[in-house]
Design an enzyme around this catalytic site. Structure first.
Site, PDB file in Angstrom:
ATOM      1  N   ASP A  82     -20.762  -4.823  -8.088  1.00  6.20           N
ATOM      2  CA  ASP A  82     -21.700  -5.852  -7.649  1.00  6.20           C
ATOM      3  C   ASP A  82     -22.289  -6.558  -8.867  1.00  6.20           C
ATOM      4  O   ASP A  82     -22.758  -5.924  -9.804  1.00  6.20           O
ATOM      5  CB  ASP A  82     -22.818  -5.236  -6.809  1.00  6.20           C
ATOM      6  CG  ASP A  82     -23.513  -6.267  -5.942  1.00  6.20           C
ATOM      7  OD1 ASP A  82     -24.201  -7.142  -6.504  1.00  6.20           O
ATOM      8  OD2 ASP A  82     -23.372  -6.210  -4.718  1.00  6.20           O
ATOM      9  N   SER A 128     -24.920 -11.415  -2.399  1.00  4.43           N
ATOM     10  CA  SER A 128     -23.967 -10.335  -2.129  1.00  4.43           C
ATOM     11  C   SER A 128     -23.513 -10.315  -0.680  1.00  4.43           C
ATOM     12  O   SER A 128     -22.391  -9.909  -0.385  1.00  4.43           O
ATOM     13  CB  SER A 128     -24.583  -8.983  -2.498  1.00  4.43           C
ATOM     14  OG  SER A 128     -24.755  -8.862  -3.890  1.00  4.43           O
ATOM     15  N   ASP A 143     -27.088  -1.683   2.380  1.00  8.60           N
ATOM     16  CA  ASP A 143     -27.252  -2.909   1.618  1.00  8.60           C
ATOM     17  C   ASP A 143     -26.090  -3.856   1.910  1.00  8.60           C
ATOM     18  O   ASP A 143     -25.120  -3.504   2.582  1.00  8.60           O
ATOM     19  CB  ASP A 143     -27.341  -2.587   0.125  1.00  8.60           C
ATOM     20  CG  ASP A 143     -27.994  -3.705  -0.681  1.00  8.60           C
ATOM     21  OD1 ASP A 143     -28.597  -4.605  -0.077  1.00  8.60           O
ATOM     22  OD2 ASP A 143     -27.911  -3.657  -1.925  1.00  8.60           O
ATOM     23  N   THR A 188     -23.354  -5.291   0.571  1.00  6.77           N
ATOM     24  CA  THR A 188     -21.900  -5.123   0.420  1.00  6.77           C
ATOM     25  C   THR A 188     -21.311  -4.159   1.435  1.00  6.77           C
ATOM     26  O   THR A 188     -20.404  -4.532   2.179  1.00  6.77           O
ATOM     27  CB  THR A 188     -21.560  -4.714  -1.022  1.00  6.77           C
ATOM     28  OG1 THR A 188     -22.014  -5.741  -1.915  1.00  6.77           O
ATOM     29  CG2 THR A 188     -20.064  -4.522  -1.197  1.00  6.77           C
ATOM     30  N   GLU A 234     -18.744   0.828  -3.935  1.00  6.53           N
ATOM     31  CA  GLU A 234     -19.521  -0.171  -4.658  1.00  6.53           C
ATOM     32  C   GLU A 234     -20.386   0.474  -5.736  1.00  6.53           C
ATOM     33  O   GLU A 234     -21.040   1.486  -5.492  1.00  6.53           O
ATOM     34  CB  GLU A 234     -20.437  -0.934  -3.699  1.00  6.53           C
ATOM     35  CG  GLU A 234     -21.313  -1.964  -4.408  1.00  6.53           C
ATOM     36  CD  GLU A 234     -22.494  -2.434  -3.570  1.00  6.53           C
ATOM     37  OE1 GLU A 234     -22.916  -3.589  -3.759  1.00  6.53           O
ATOM     38  OE2 GLU A 234     -23.004  -1.643  -2.744  1.00  6.53           O
ATOM     39  N   ASP A 263     -25.334  -5.057 -10.975  1.00 12.05           N
ATOM     40  CA  ASP A 263     -26.099  -6.197 -10.480  1.00 12.05           C
ATOM     41  C   ASP A 263     -27.592  -6.037 -10.741  1.00 12.05           C
ATOM     42  O   ASP A 263     -28.234  -6.923 -11.321  1.00 12.05           O
ATOM     43  CB  ASP A 263     -25.845  -6.357  -8.987  1.00 12.05           C
ATOM     44  CG  ASP A 263     -26.681  -7.467  -8.371  1.00 12.05           C
ATOM     45  OD1 ASP A 263     -26.526  -8.620  -8.789  1.00 12.05           O
ATOM     46  OD2 ASP A 263     -27.492  -7.182  -7.475  1.00 12.05           O
ATOM     47  N   HIS A 270     -30.075  -8.239 -13.148  1.00 15.82           N
ATOM     48  CA  HIS A 270     -31.204  -9.013 -12.640  1.00 15.82           C
ATOM     49  C   HIS A 270     -32.432  -8.877 -13.543  1.00 15.82           C
ATOM     50  O   HIS A 270     -33.214  -9.819 -13.686  1.00 15.82           O
ATOM     51  CB  HIS A 270     -31.579  -8.541 -11.235  1.00 15.82           C
ATOM     52  CG  HIS A 270     -30.820  -9.214 -10.140  1.00 15.82           C
ATOM     53  ND1 HIS A 270     -30.872 -10.564  -9.907  1.00 15.82           N
ATOM     54  CD2 HIS A 270     -29.985  -8.701  -9.191  1.00 15.82           C
ATOM     55  CE1 HIS A 270     -30.111 -10.870  -8.867  1.00 15.82           C
ATOM     56  NE2 HIS A 270     -29.556  -9.757  -8.415  1.00 15.82           N
ATOM     57  N   ASP A 280     -18.322  -9.458  -6.872  1.00 15.78           N
ATOM     58  CA  ASP A 280     -18.669 -10.370  -5.781  1.00 15.78           C
ATOM     59  C   ASP A 280     -19.340 -11.648  -6.264  1.00 15.78           C
ATOM     60  O   ASP A 280     -19.282 -12.686  -5.606  1.00 15.78           O
ATOM     61  CB  ASP A 280     -19.533  -9.673  -4.737  1.00 15.78           C
ATOM     62  CG  ASP A 280     -20.798  -9.063  -5.334  1.00 15.78           C
ATOM     63  OD1 ASP A 280     -20.914  -8.968  -6.570  1.00 15.78           O
ATOM     64  OD2 ASP A 280     -21.684  -8.665  -4.540  1.00 15.78           O
ATOM     65  N   HIS A 281     -19.987 -11.575  -7.422  1.00 14.86           N
ATOM     66  CA  HIS A 281     -20.639 -12.727  -8.042  1.00 14.86           C
ATOM     67  C   HIS A 281     -21.049 -12.312  -9.446  1.00 14.86           C
ATOM     68  O   HIS A 281     -20.949 -11.139  -9.815  1.00 14.86           O
ATOM     69  CB  HIS A 281     -21.877 -13.174  -7.243  1.00 14.86           C
ATOM     70  CG  HIS A 281     -22.877 -12.071  -7.039  1.00 14.86           C
ATOM     71  ND1 HIS A 281     -23.722 -11.623  -8.037  1.00 14.86           N
ATOM     72  CD2 HIS A 281     -23.144 -11.300  -5.951  1.00 14.86           C
ATOM     73  CE1 HIS A 281     -24.473 -10.644  -7.575  1.00 14.86           C
ATOM     74  NE2 HIS A 281     -24.127 -10.413  -6.310  1.00 14.86           N
TER      75      HIS A 281
END
Length: 441
Positions: free
Chosen positions: A68, A114, A165, A167, A309, A314, A318, A356-357
């Protein structure tokens, strides 16, 4: 975003596709127009499958792994910091390498979250941010995991995030708002019937005021407490004959057959906010959860679909926690190694590794005290050591949110050669669906 100088970035590394796939991977982005492109790609795929016997085989098993927030620079940071310039990550050694565009179909936001990213993977449909396996009108769209269930396969969800969550939710449930996590949990149990569910997020499985195995208001983050809205879902899981485990010891002792629910934290299985943050020390390592899932699911003669995952990449990005991001990335790569070991013994297994990003607008830079423009969580971090040397580099950030950058995508096993034709995240759904031969309806 600053230009990275002095340190080779992953864009060059991913261009060197293993096993002779480099030219084909570039061709996958060769500018075919939309209508003619689908026909040419299909012809290209059919022609090449005639020369690659493994691609003609059906993927009985699928191990779908998501880092992620993992963009191309994240993957290269993990490589430089953990194995160095003269070695490769396990995920970089998958036979076919490519990348995918990530933009959602959101009418207000260009950059995906996500939920929309995972929905693209799981359903092949681009939707709005916050959507969990529903289209732009909120209608449920069948997921890869559900197709596997309907084909008689066993299924599993493994994550270091909450198991409800975005995903994992987008593979095992359908809600219009990703925040409805207790409903997501209920659907796992009562509608989708996922056999193995392992990760964090126990707070969403118990009603407010009813503690589970993980006490409310822990010192690591006093804001965490039970807040479920669908009754006692752990008890409901037991009624449905799930074994419930809450620790590494209980997981190890769980039988290698039957349904299993394991919740190993109040929320995520690491600390990215609160008094203990940053801290990446999951109570059960991702690799161990994945190993138990494989142990159980592989007993099904019809095969399985397993979503794994790593959320830490991720969340640490952040908040500008590069050291902990590297730890999470190393845990992810160790899990990829496990998946590859399993696939080496079970040749009918497709392994897919995707991001995913991209999160944070990460840049790898030379150490330069005068080259800094961020502040707070976006301040430059380091220096970090290039593994195996005394050379150092820094990590910089441009945002605390997601970016619209493309993400790396890798695969090997039956059907994996289609990765050379991937352009969009929805194409990865098609790759897996075709490999499992479950049809497009």
């Amino acid at each position: 975003m600053r230009t990275t100088h002095g340190v080779r970035v992953v864009g060059a590394a991913l261009a060197l596709v293993l096993a002779g796939g480099a030219g084909a991977a570039v061709q996958g982005w060769g500018g075919w127009d939309d209508d003619r492109g689908h026909q040419e790609r299909a012809h290209h795929r059919d022609r090449d499958h005639g020369r690659h016997g493994k691609d003609r085989e059906r993927a009985k098993n699928v191990i779908f792994i998501v880092g992620d927030g993992m963009g191309i620079a994240h993957r290269e940071l993990i490589r430089l910091a953990t194995v160095g310039r003269d070695a490769e990550l396990e995920m970089n050694q998958l036979q076919y390498q490519g990348w995918a565009q990530t933009d959602p179909a959101d009418t207000e936001e260009v950059v995906t979250d996500s939920a929309a990213g995972a929905t693209a993977f799981s359903t092949g449909v681009r939707s709005y941010n916050g959507a969990i396996a529903v289209d732009l009108d909120g209608n449920p769209v069948t997921t890869l995991l559900e197709r596997a269930e309907r084909a008689g396969k066993s299924t599993g969800l493994v994550t270091t995030s909450q198991v409800t969550d975005a995903t994992p939710a987008a593979f095992g449930s359908h809600v219009e708002d990703r925040g409805n996590q207790s409903e997501i949990a209920r659907q796992y149990l009562e509608e989708t019937g996922v056999e193995v569910i392992l990760g964090g997020g126990e707070d969403w499985w118990y009603p407010e005021g009813e503690e589970g195995a993980w006490p409310d208001n822990p010192e690591s983050d006093p804001t965490e407490a039970s807040k479920g809205t669908a009754g006692n879902l752990v008890e409901r899981a037991r009624e449905l004959r799930y074994r419930y485990v809450t620790s590494a010891e209980e997981l190890a002792a769980a039988p290698s057959r039957g349904k299993l629910l394991g919740l190993f934290a109040n929320e995520e299985m690491f600390e990215h906010t609160g008094p203990a943050a940053p801290l990446y020390e999951p109570s059960v390592p991702l690799r161990d959860m994945a190993a138990k899932a494989l142990e159980i699911l592989s007993r099904d003669r019809d095969g399985f679909f397993l979503l794994i995952e790593e959320e830490g990449i991720d969340e640490m990005a952040h908040h500008g926690h590069a050291a902990e991001l590297i730890q999470a990335g190393q845990a992810l790569d160790e899990t990829v190694a496990l998946a590859r070991e399993f696939a080496a013994e079970h040749g009918d297994t497709l392994v897919v590794v995707v991001g995913d990003h991209e999160t944070g607008g990460l840049a790898i830079e030379l150490v330069d005290d005068e080259d800094e423009s961020g502040e707070g969580e976006q301040e430059e971090e380091g220096p970090f050591t290039l593994a195996g040397t005394d050379q150092t580099f820094t990590v910089d950030w441009t945002t605390g949110g997601h970016t619209g950058a493309a993400t790396p995508a890798s695969a090997e096993g039956p059907g994996a050669r289609a990765m050379i034709d991937v352009r969009d995240n929805t194409d990865i759904h098609g790759l897996v669906l075709d490999a499992m031969r479950l049809g497009r309806r």
